[in-house]
Design an enzyme around this catalytic site. Structure first.
Site, mmCIF file in Angstrom:
data_model
loop_
_atom_site.group_PDB
_atom_site.id
_atom_site.type_symbol
_atom_site.label_atom_id
_atom_site.label_comp_id
_atom_site.label_asym_id
_atom_site.label_seq_id
_atom_site.Cartn_x
_atom_site.Cartn_y
_atom_site.Cartn_z
ATOM 1 N N ASP B 113 0.852 -1.183 0.000
ATOM 2 C CA ASP B 113 0.000 0.000 0.000
ATOM 3 C C ASP B 113 0.890 1.235 0.000
ATOM 4 O OD1 ASP B 113 -2.434 1.290 -0.046
ATOM 5 O OD2 ASP B 113 -2.681 1.278 2.126
ATOM 6 N N HIS B 120 -3.759 13.754 0.957
ATOM 7 C CA HIS B 120 -3.979 12.787 2.034
ATOM 8 C C HIS B 120 -2.787 12.776 3.004
ATOM 9 C CE1 HIS B 120 -4.995 9.110 4.174
ATOM 10 N NE2 HIS B 120 -3.825 8.593 3.821
ATOM 11 N N GLU B 186 -10.252 3.776 3.598
ATOM 12 C CA GLU B 186 -9.400 4.546 2.692
ATOM 13 C C GLU B 186 -9.823 4.154 1.279
ATOM 14 O OE1 GLU B 186 -5.254 4.950 3.441
ATOM 15 O OE2 GLU B 186 -5.602 5.535 5.524
ATOM 16 N N GLU B 188 -9.161 3.831 -2.434
ATOM 17 C CA GLU B 188 -7.914 3.716 -3.174
ATOM 18 C C GLU B 188 -8.135 3.018 -4.512
ATOM 19 O OE1 GLU B 188 -4.719 2.043 -0.928
ATOM 20 O OE2 GLU B 188 -5.356 2.985 0.963
ATOM 21 N N ASP B 220 -9.145 0.187 1.965
ATOM 22 C CA ASP B 220 -8.136 -0.185 2.956
ATOM 23 C C ASP B 220 -8.665 0.206 4.335
ATOM 24 O OD1 ASP B 220 -5.644 -0.697 4.206
ATOM 25 O OD2 ASP B 220 -5.061 1.398 3.934
ATOM 26 N N ARG B 224 -8.116 3.624 13.264
ATOM 27 C CA ARG B 224 -7.190 4.737 13.510
ATOM 28 C C ARG B 224 -6.615 4.737 14.910
ATOM 29 N NH1 ARG B 224 -5.909 5.860 8.413
ATOM 30 N NH2 ARG B 224 -7.750 6.418 7.190
ATOM 31 N N GLN B 227 -3.955 2.055 14.984
ATOM 32 C CA GLN B 227 -2.838 2.515 14.148
ATOM 33 C C GLN B 227 -2.007 3.582 14.858
ATOM 34 O OE1 GLN B 227 -4.263 4.217 10.463
ATOM 35 N NE2 GLN B 227 -2.211 4.761 9.732
ATOM 36 N N LYS B 240 -4.434 -2.006 10.181
ATOM 37 C CA LYS B 240 -4.815 -2.187 8.779
ATOM 38 C C LYS B 240 -5.035 -3.656 8.410
ATOM 39 C CE LYS B 240 -3.592 2.116 7.216
ATOM 40 N NZ LYS B 240 -4.354 2.963 6.288
ATOM 41 N N THR B 244 -8.787 -5.947 3.958
ATOM 42 C CA THR B 244 -8.696 -5.016 2.841
ATOM 43 C C THR B 244 -9.651 -5.533 1.780
ATOM 44 O OG1 THR B 244 -6.355 -4.640 3.334
ATOM 45 C CG2 THR B 244 -7.138 -3.939 1.163
ATOM 46 N N GLU B 345 -10.123 12.297 7.586
ATOM 47 C CA GLU B 345 -9.948 13.589 6.919
ATOM 48 C C GLU B 345 -11.284 14.318 6.781
ATOM 49 O OE1 GLU B 345 -6.944 13.239 3.417
ATOM 50 O OE2 GLU B 345 -7.701 11.214 3.817
#
Lengths: 402, 402
Positions: B113, B120, B186, B188, B220, B224, B227, B240, B244, B345
């Site tokens: 990844d 971002h 996420e 992607e 993904d 948080r 992480q 993570k 996925t 975000e």
């Protein structure tokens, strides 16, 4: 002492009846198949058992059978060599070890590398983050680890072509590209998963030996200059992904009962999901040789986190494991200089070179150098369990030869 | 507009003749096999071609054939649908899309990844490392990336069981264990490698379309809180690795010729091994829905590093790629709030909730939420290329239901 056998196994052999490690081999006239090392021989398990699972060229299908299947075959092979009556049936399937070529024993599914040696983590912290506490605040709570590249895990003997990439010293204003100038090793122990688990079903510490088949040696080659420039914020990537070498023999956990010891005291106490049940620290002593000079004897017994805790951690979020998963301990370092598992620690970031027996000195690896990692552990009744070796010779970067 | 066909393909279909994405499907009476989506149908490629490579239950064996094999089959299928004479032979192998179950299309080898969206990376830098420059010093030089867990890459629709793990807020003195309270997405784009490369042989930027077969969508999933506590110093791991999700359809690069655009200007200029040849930025626009509310439209065209640069970077140290390797872009965010590719975000770390059409508000995901990511790109002659969707519904953590 190893159990007695009709086979001429030297009494002090580290591949005696107490060990019986598995690998995959070829010969001039045999395609890749599973073998078991015993004394100076390899038993062709595919031929001896007639079970085609051992003729697939990888151990994975056998590993997927799980602990009952592993125990049954171990018992069968032990009987074969202990009882003279089996000799006529078994002996034709023995091949001198010198006549076989050892292959990568498993198809590696996911590869995870931990960071579970306190002395190694402290040394790296001092070198990579000077001025900060050597251990990050999470280290005594979390078995820190990251995913490595499964596709570049190769068997011992694979040439180590010096990697190229970006590196930038603090004094430089911009990175440059070229061959790594700080090529290093990490001497590690790896755990091989046999029985898979289900997505969203964590594997508790107590189920370690239901899922993990055995142990190999790992050399996690590391380009320290590439790593230092790239690793913030998402961790090591190209500094590690060019090659990871493993030993060809997988020593079953069943051979390591006498090597089990209590892990060090952890303070603070880990969260419940990480608490030890039966002890799974392993009294394995590694030896690291550079061009034949013994440069370090890393002690695995002192690792802060055990393989059982690592497995519980890596699945506690619901991640499943698969047959062929490999997870390694991280570089193993003891408290003394001659117990450090990497050159960056042994040479203290290049400031205190290691002297070799030919009088030359090393900070990091030079083209032509050969690194060998071996290990032993106590077996039953005073026998020694050997792990074979993981070897790699350094070749020049491609740009040098173009 | 899509090329004309005897098949009733709506003129504005995003799965028209210009697209022809590949997937793997099952039906009540067909085992897993490769299919190509066209209009509202799936072509059973195994049956239509009679080629057993498409009946293996994964695209890998076909992908390994390389670009000539991919082009030949694409040309053949295009002919079949453009020319009425093929209708009697082809039509029996069409199955309504509503009647198939889509499976994971590839056996994932390694999963990488990246972190290639400047907006971002800047947003995450501000949130995770307040008080420091938002981009780390290496970011404009290095396509930052890390290895993820290949074994937990699953197809769209796989339940998202809320992961558990350790998390510690700055205000707490020690970590606690429990379900993630900050479960995120996420959005992607992922690249699927077909043709493998050799160890120690870097793949140049110019060879991107020789190795990469096509593109899928990636969610993904990210915890948080897990992480944030674990990621220093070795990067994301359990935050993570629980899951996925990827879209079931792999859109061939060959369908994206009209979507190729020039990447943004990079300053400073990248090192030579990362310099663009032919442009490989792709004008793909994603859409992210939470419980049916469109919350973001991330623009892929503006990514700082392209898929060609990412491939060149990940192999420049000598790492090889294998058939089935998947590498993803990292979350895609544009400069505007409604272009951000993650909830951390969009809600600015939970301080500015996102409003959904039912009047409820979200910072992070709640149990029962469903996230859908879709995307489109320009095709030839005004046609649109669709990517299908990647969906996931959140289920309670195991501890909640015990």
């Amino acid at each position: 002492m190893n159990p007695a056998s009709w086979l001429d196994v030297p009494a002090d052999s580290m591949f005696g009846l107490a060990n019986l490690p598995y690998g995959v081999f070829t010969t001039a006239d045999r395609s890749a198949r599973t073998g078991v090392a015993i004394g100076n021989y390899v038993l062709d398990v595919a031929a001896a058992t007639g079970d085609t699972v051992h003729a697939t060229g990888s151990m994975n299908a056998f590993l997927a059978r799980g602990p009952d299947g592993w125990a049954a075959l171990r018992e069968r092979i032990t009987d074969w060599f202990a009882d003279e009556r089996w000799r006529p049936a078994v002996e034709p399937h023995l091949i001198p070890r010198a006549d076989v070529t050892l292959q990568l024993p498993i198809e590696v599914a996911d590869y995870v590398d931990f960071y579970s040696s306190q002395h190694h983590a402290e040394n790296l912290g001092r070198l990579f983050r000077p001025g900060n506490p050597p251990l990050t605040p999470n280290w005594r709570h979390v078995p820190i680890g990251y995913h490595g590249r499964a596709g570049t895990v190769r068997v011992s003997g694979t040439p180590v072509v010096r990697p190229q990439g970006q590196r930038k010293s603090p004094a430089e204003s911009a990175p440059t590209f070229g061959p790594s100038k700080r090529l290093d090793i990490e001497a590690e122990v790896g755990f091989v998963v046999g029985l898979p688990s289900e997505l969203s079903q964590p594997v508790p510490v107590s189920a370690f030996d239901q899922h993990v088949f055995g142990v190999c040696l790992v050399n996690d080659w590391s380009a320290r200059d590439l790593q230092a420039w790239e690793y913030v914020p998402l961790g090591p990537f190209l500094g590690k992904s060019f090659l990871t070498s493993i030993s060809p023999w997988i020593v079953p956990l069943a051979a390591l009962e006498a090597a089990r010891v209590s892990p060090p005291v952890r303070e603070p106490e880990p969260l419940p999901y990480l608490r030890d049940g039966a002890p799974w620290a392993l009294d394995i002593t590694l030896e690291v040789f550079v061009n034949g000079t013994l440069v370090s004897r890393p002690p695995f017994a002192g690792m802060y986190w055990t393989g059982a805790q690592q497995l519980a951690h890596l699945t506690v979020n619901g991640a499943n494991v698969r047959t062929g998963d490999l997870y390694a301990s991280g570089a193993i370092s003891g408290p003394n200089r001659n117990e450090r598992g990497s050159l960056i620690e042994l040479s203290w970031n290049g400031t205190d070179p290691v002297e070799l027996s030919d009088g030359s000195r090393r900070t990091f690896l030079e083209d032509g150098d050969e690194v060998t990692i071996t290990a032993t552990a106590p077996g039953p009744g005073g026998a020694r369990i050997g792990f074979g070796e993981v070897i790699g010779r350094i070749y020049p970067a491609l740009s040098d030869s173009r």
